[in-house]
Design a protein around this motif. Structure first.
Motif, PDB file in Angstrom:
ATOM      1  N   UNK A   1      33.278  21.244 -10.225  1.00  0.00           N
ATOM      2  CA  UNK A   1      33.367  21.886 -11.543  1.00  0.00           C
ATOM      3  C   UNK A   1      33.387  20.846 -12.659  1.00  0.00           C
ATOM      4  N   UNK A   2      34.153  19.767 -12.439  1.00  0.00           N
ATOM      5  CA  UNK A   2      34.252  18.707 -13.442  1.00  0.00           C
ATOM      6  C   UNK A   2      32.908  18.028 -13.666  1.00  0.00           C
ATOM      7  N   UNK A   3      32.142  17.822 -12.590  1.00  0.00           N
ATOM      8  CA  UNK A   3      30.835  17.184 -12.725  1.00  0.00           C
ATOM      9  C   UNK A   3      29.865  18.044 -13.532  1.00  0.00           C
ATOM     10  N   UNK A   4      29.910  19.347 -13.334  1.00  0.00           N
ATOM     11  CA  UNK A   4      29.046  20.240 -14.108  1.00  0.00           C
ATOM     12  C   UNK A   4      29.374  20.136 -15.588  1.00  0.00           C
ATOM     13  N   UNK A   5      30.663  20.170 -15.913  1.00  0.00           N
ATOM     14  CA  UNK A   5      31.093  20.045 -17.309  1.00  0.00           C
ATOM     15  C   UNK A   5      30.640  18.704 -17.878  1.00  0.00           C
ATOM     16  N   UNK A   6      30.778  17.638 -17.092  1.00  0.00           N
ATOM     17  CA  UNK A   6      30.394  16.295 -17.526  1.00  0.00           C
ATOM     18  C   UNK A   6      28.905  16.220 -17.856  1.00  0.00           C
ATOM     19  N   UNK A   7      28.068  16.771 -16.988  1.00  0.00           N
ATOM     20  CA  UNK A   7      26.618  16.719 -17.179  1.00  0.00           C
ATOM     21  C   UNK A   7      26.213  17.497 -18.436  1.00  0.00           C
ATOM     22  N   UNK A   8      26.821  18.657 -18.642  1.00  0.00           N
ATOM     23  CA  UNK A   8      26.499  19.472 -19.815  1.00  0.00           C
ATOM     24  C   UNK A   8      26.887  18.735 -21.101  1.00  0.00           C
ATOM     25  N   UNK A   9      28.080  18.165 -21.112  1.00  0.00           N
ATOM     26  CA  UNK A   9      28.539  17.436 -22.301  1.00  0.00           C
ATOM     27  C   UNK A   9      27.652  16.232 -22.595  1.00  0.00           C
ATOM     28  N   UNK A  10      27.319  15.467 -21.546  1.00  0.00           N
ATOM     29  CA  UNK A  10      26.487  14.280 -21.728  1.00  0.00           C
ATOM     30  C   UNK A  10      25.103  14.663 -22.246  1.00  0.00           C
ATOM     31  N   UNK A  11      24.540  15.751 -21.719  1.00  0.00           N
ATOM     32  CA  UNK A  11      23.206  16.188 -22.151  1.00  0.00           C
ATOM     33  C   UNK A  11      23.206  16.557 -23.634  1.00  0.00           C
ATOM     34  N   UNK A  12      24.200  17.319 -24.052  1.00  0.00           N
ATOM     35  CA  UNK A  12      24.279  17.711 -25.464  1.00  0.00           C
ATOM     36  C   UNK A  12      24.516  16.506 -26.369  1.00  0.00           C
ATOM     37  N   UNK A  13      25.373  15.587 -25.924  1.00  0.00           N
ATOM     38  CA  UNK A  13      25.692  14.426 -26.760  1.00  0.00           C
ATOM     39  C   UNK A  13      24.483  13.507 -26.921  1.00  0.00           C
ATOM     40  N   UNK A  14      23.740  13.273 -25.857  1.00  0.00           N
ATOM     41  CA  UNK A  14      22.560  12.405 -25.956  1.00  0.00           C
ATOM     42  C   UNK A  14      21.448  13.077 -26.759  1.00  0.00           C
TER      43      UNK A  14
END
Length: 302
Positions: free
Chosen positions: A102-115
């Motif tokens: 679950x944490x990895x999914x949240x991490x990937x979504x946040x990183x994608x939006x930030x970049x």
């Protein structure tokens, strides 16, 4: 904390994490560090320039999402060690309330939006964002285990924030301001190490191995050097950065803020979380607001 260490491994009961756990893993309190992105806007005298202000707000949001994504990776990597810490063991991943997947999914979504947001602010800003991501990731994996390098890595993270704020609006930041940022960040990192060394009396080395290479006397000496250097660098900045000489009137607020923080570290044992000190200590909050007000008045209404 003295005595035994609890190792809570509670499993997430449902398929979806609780919103409170998702919010906790983002560490929103640490977003206050990203306020450094506004330094370039303030000291370039563009605080009331609406287009540049909007760009800085977008840059701030991008760095908040980006920093949260790296915090999640750090919590995943350190979840076993965090269970030995008197406070960090209650984090969602360390306690088991939030699963790694679950944490990895949240991490990937946040990183994608930030970049994506960073890309919209320009390639130079995106490059700074990528460099910051790699720096914090490197800190989580390697740098935090190397004495002295660990605090410099933390300080460089602050420095990159200040640089990113200038790059986002395409203004030149004074080298003096960058030096002040680096020294102040070293001050915060060293006081945090001191707090950890003192508080983690029994299992500090298990939680953070680099503490074995420090001592209270050594850290106090480094803090004294950085404290004096920070005050001197800021004082020289106010006199020689090409601004009005009245900017020197902000020096007392900087001195008081540093002295107040040292008081909280030595007498109140509050140095472990600089972001919490910034949000909870009323005298320090008032001092920072007065410093900002004085700088705005001098820079914009002189």
């Amino acid at each position: 904390m003295k005595g035994g260490v609890e190792t809570n491994t509670v499993k997430q009961s449902g398929p979806l994490p609780k919103w409170s756990d998702v919010l906790a893993v983002l560490r929103p309190k640490q977003w206050t560090k990203n306020l450094l992105l506004f330094a370039g806007l303030l000291f370039s005298q563009n605080l009331f320039h609406t287009p540049l202000l909007l760009k800085t707000l977008l840059a701030f949001g991008a760095f908040c999402l980006l920093s949260s994504s790296v915090y999640i990776l750090n919590d995943i990597h350190d979840r076993e060690a965090d269970r030995k810490h008197y406070r960090k063991r209650h984090r969602p991943l360390a306690s088991g309330r939030l699963g790694v997947g679950q944490a990895l999914v949240i991490c990937i979504v946040l990183a994608a939006f930030s970049f994506y947001a960073a890309y919209n602010l320009g390639v130079p800003f995106l490059a700074i964002a990528v460099l910051y991501f790699l720096l914090v990731l490197g800190y989580s994996l390697w740098f935090k285990h190397i004495v002295i390098i660990d605090v410099f890595a933390v300080a460089l993270g602050f420095l990159l924030r200040a640089v990113a704020g200038g790059v986002a609006i395409a203004v030149r930041i004074s080298p003096w301001l960058l030096i002040c940022t680096l020294l102040l960040a070293l001050f915060l990192a060293l006081t945090k190490r001191r707090h950890e060394y003192v508080v983690m009396e029994y299992n500090g080395r298990e939680h953070r191995r680099v503490l074995a290479d420090y001592s209270v006397a050594f850290l106090d000496q480094l803090i004294s050097i950085v404290t004096a250097s920070t005050i001197m660098a800021y004082s020289l900045y106010t006199f020689s950065a090409g601004r009005t000489e009245y900017l020197m009137l902000s020096i007392p607020f900087v001195i008081y803020g540093i002295f107040r923080y040292l008081f909280l570290v030595h007498k109140k044992e509050m140095g472990g979380s600089p972001e919490e000190v910034l949000l909870k200590d009323k005298p320090l909050i008032v001092d920072i607001l007065l410093w900002v007000a004085v700088c705005v008045i001098i820079l914009y209404f002189d």
